[in-house]
Design an enzyme around this catalytic site. Structure first.
Site, short mmCIF file in Angstrom:
data_model
loop_
_atom_site.label_atom_id
_atom_site.label_comp_id
_atom_site.label_asym_id
_atom_site.label_seq_id
_atom_site.Cartn_x
_atom_site.Cartn_y
_atom_site.Cartn_z
N ASP A 328 0.83 -1.20 0.00
CA ASP A 328 0.00 0.00 0.00
C ASP A 328 0.87 1.26 0.00
O ASP A 328 1.91 1.31 0.65
CB ASP A 328 -0.90 -0.03 1.24
CG ASP A 328 -1.98 1.02 1.20
OD1 ASP A 328 -2.76 1.02 0.24
OD2 ASP A 328 -2.04 1.84 2.14
N GLU A 357 1.45 -0.49 -4.96
CA GLU A 357 0.36 0.41 -5.30
C GLU A 357 0.96 1.75 -5.73
O GLU A 357 1.35 2.57 -4.89
CB GLU A 357 -0.59 0.63 -4.13
CG GLU A 357 -1.79 1.49 -4.52
CD GLU A 357 -2.42 2.27 -3.38
OE1 GLU A 357 -3.52 2.82 -3.57
OE2 GLU A 357 -1.81 2.35 -2.29
#
Length: 588
Positions: A328, A357
């Site tokens: 993330d 990400e």
């Protein structure tokens, strides 16, 4: 020739090792400016009678975007080193392009003129796991997929699907619910599951981690997770977990210690704190994700933090045999951390998949020393603008896809994580204005494009919803409320993708993109296998000429099984509004 548009550099997406023996080279030129290009290449130490010895080979135009053409050549240097340049032709004009500039004739007195790829080292290769290229992913938001154990649901959980979600609502989804529905995923054709965070956290999304070494008790326990992963592996499904290393949650014990003890806390350097005491208004005086006080940013340059997070990464691989990490907010963490991350997890499990990400150009993370792939949002943007929103023409779309593909090396594209939607975006049926025909085209293009496709849970049955939290509704399990036609469409496309290697691993070529009628023709080719895809993205019936001389072949309709002999030089197919067809080209 427009010299200012001609570009190459011996690195990244323009010059890279494809494997331990093969070098890929690209050249950029102004669109429609150059007739042909030849690659001039040779070993830097191969001299005879005072002249450098070189060879010439034609380069192939692999595509165009809005402004440029791209040319490609593959070379296998016998000694794994190369000096090279480019000879460009436009009408009667000829130019030699080298690292030192442009010449009218080929310089042979000194190799210093030329671009240099010093040595093809295996250790420098970008190598993503091979299995990823054949994987069809399914993203699950655990709190909303299925409630398999109501006894562990959070207090105040709402009945399943009884109302639209809010940022703080719970419905009791858990790991057992996923186990209970694995056969559904197998039947669909799924071979990889991506789970959003499952670690202990007070929220429904779990992106504010409180304990990185514990499964959230409302999702289950470690034994349940182990059962899930083992069952998945038995069924040929890989499992990827979500790691939030950019920031932690407010309840993370080291942050609580800093909040309580201030500057005297032994964890004060685990975070980016501007001053003491800590405060959250009007904005936090410590770095956070966005400006969210409950998500303090971790100092990954701190050796203690680094060691803690690397131990987290290796723990879940070693103890539970997970197959991948989705990372993330990966672009806001330092590159040095990710280099060490890769070294440690790959040492433990060489074919683990590392997915970052990143929503923008991610070349700095895709040089073989950090990630295997990133979430391919530039792909997402293009397909939604063309198929769903109808904001761009067929030619603009083809240009955008070519730009996406030429932004990275081929071996990076082959492992790219291609998504249509996620927990961070509106549902694709909602973006399509409720038009299932457009959704079908989205899935068709996704499942025939280069890379590793991912389906967001429920999109295959026509779930709707705007941005977060609407896109995080409970999975619909009532067959009467599922769009069975769409489900069957996705299932059939996944089966075709598995059956035809060219759909998974083949090179894509756009044969025609018609701006007036907005139809699209492209082919996927792998060796002798070719699949032709024709799409009518308009609300009018279209009679589409096929710009491919396929005489001497059978064209097999992969959706119906019908076949016909291609006997004429020019073929034509008729498609209804938002219609499509796939043909396998088989030789007589």
């Amino acid at each position: 020739m427009r010299k200012e548009a001609i570009y190459h550099r011996p690195a990244d997406n323009f010059a890279y090792a494809y494997d331990s023996e093969t070098l890929h080279l690209r050249l950029r030129t102004k669109k429609d400016d150059i007739d042909r290009v030849e690659l001039l290449h040779g070993d830097p130490y191969d001299w005879q009678n005072g002249a450098w010895q070189f060879q010439m080979m034609p380069m192939r135009k692999t595509g165009s975007d809005e402004l440029f053409d791209y040319w490609f050549a593959e070379v296998k240097p016998p000694y794994r080193r190369l000096r090279y340049g480019f000879v460009l032709y436009s009408g009667e004009e000829k130019l030699v392009y080298t690292e030192k500039g442009f010449y009218f004739e080929v310089p042979t007195d000194d190799t210093a003129y030329y671009f240099c790829f010093p040595f093809l080292h295996r250790v420098d290769l970008f190598e993503a796991p091979d299995w990823v290229k054949d994987t069809v992913w399914y993203q699950i938001f655990p709190e909303r997929f299925a409630n398999g154990n109501p006894s562990i649901s959070p207090e105040g959980s709402r009945p399943w699907g009884s109302e639209d979600p809010t940022p703080t609502s719970f419905f009791g989804g858990d790991l057992q619910g996923i186990i209970d529905h694995l056969d559904y995923l197998v039947d669909l054709g799924i071979t990889g599951i991506y789970l959003t965070p499952i670690f202990r956290s007070p929220s429904n999304h779990k992106y504010d981690t409180a304990d990185y070494f514990e499964v959230d008790p409302h999702f289950g326990d470690k034994e349940t997770l182990k059962t899930l992963i083992d069952r998945c592996h038995e069924k040929g499904i890989r499992v990827m977990l979500d790691a939030v290393f950019n920031h932690c949650g407010y309840e993370f014990a080291p942050f609580q210690d800093v909040w309580k003890n201030g500057e005297s806390s032994k964890y004060k350097d685990w975070f980016h704190i501007h001053e003491f005491p800590l405060q959250t208004e009007p904005r936090p005086n410590y770095d956070t994700f966005r400006f969210v006080p409950q998500m303090p940013k971790l100092n990954t340059a701190n050796p203690e933090v680094k060691r803690y997070l690397l131990d987290v990464a290796t723990y879940w691989i070693r103890e539970f045999d997970i197959d991948g990490w989705r990372l993330d907010v990966a672009n806001e963490i330092d590159h040095e951390f990710w280099r060490e991350f890769r070294q440690e997890v790959k040492a433990l499990k060489p074919d683990v998949y590392i997915l970052g990400e990143i929503w923008h150009d991610a070349m700095p993370w895709l040089r073989g020393d950090q990630f295997d792939a990133v979430m391919n949002y530039p792909f997402t943007d293009g397909v939604l603008r063309f198929f769903a929103k109808e904001e761009i023409s067929a030619r603009q779309f083809a240009n955008q896809m070519m730009h996406v593909l030429h932004s990275y090396p081929n071996n990076v594209n082959e492992a790219a994580f291609n998504l249509l939607g996620s927990h961070d975006t509106s549902r694709i049926l909602t973006v399509c204005g409720g038009d299932i025909r457009k959704v079908k085209l989205l899935f068709l293009f996704q499942l025939t494009f280069t890379g590793s496709p991912c389906i967001y849970y429920g999109d295959e049955i026509g779930m709707t919803g705007g941005n977060d939290p609407e896109c995080r509704k409970c999975m619909v399990w009532d067959p009467m409320q599922q769009n069975k036609e769409l489900h069957q469409h996705v299932k059939q496309l996944i089966a075709l993708r598995k059956q035809y290697r060219s759909l998974r691993r083949g090179e894509i070529s756009f044969l025609h993109a018609d701006d007036e009628m907005n139809y699209l023709i492209y082919k996927k080719t792998d060796g002798d296998e070719t699949v032709l895809v024709i799409i009518n993205r308009s609300d009018q019936k279209a009679d589409i000429p096929i710009p491919l001389d396929a005489r001497g072949t059978w064209l097999v309709n992969l959706l119906t099984g019908e076949r016909f002999a291609a006997e004429a030089e020019t073929l034509c197919t008729s498609l209804p509004p938002y219609g499509f067809v796939l043909y396998a080209i088989e030789h007589w």
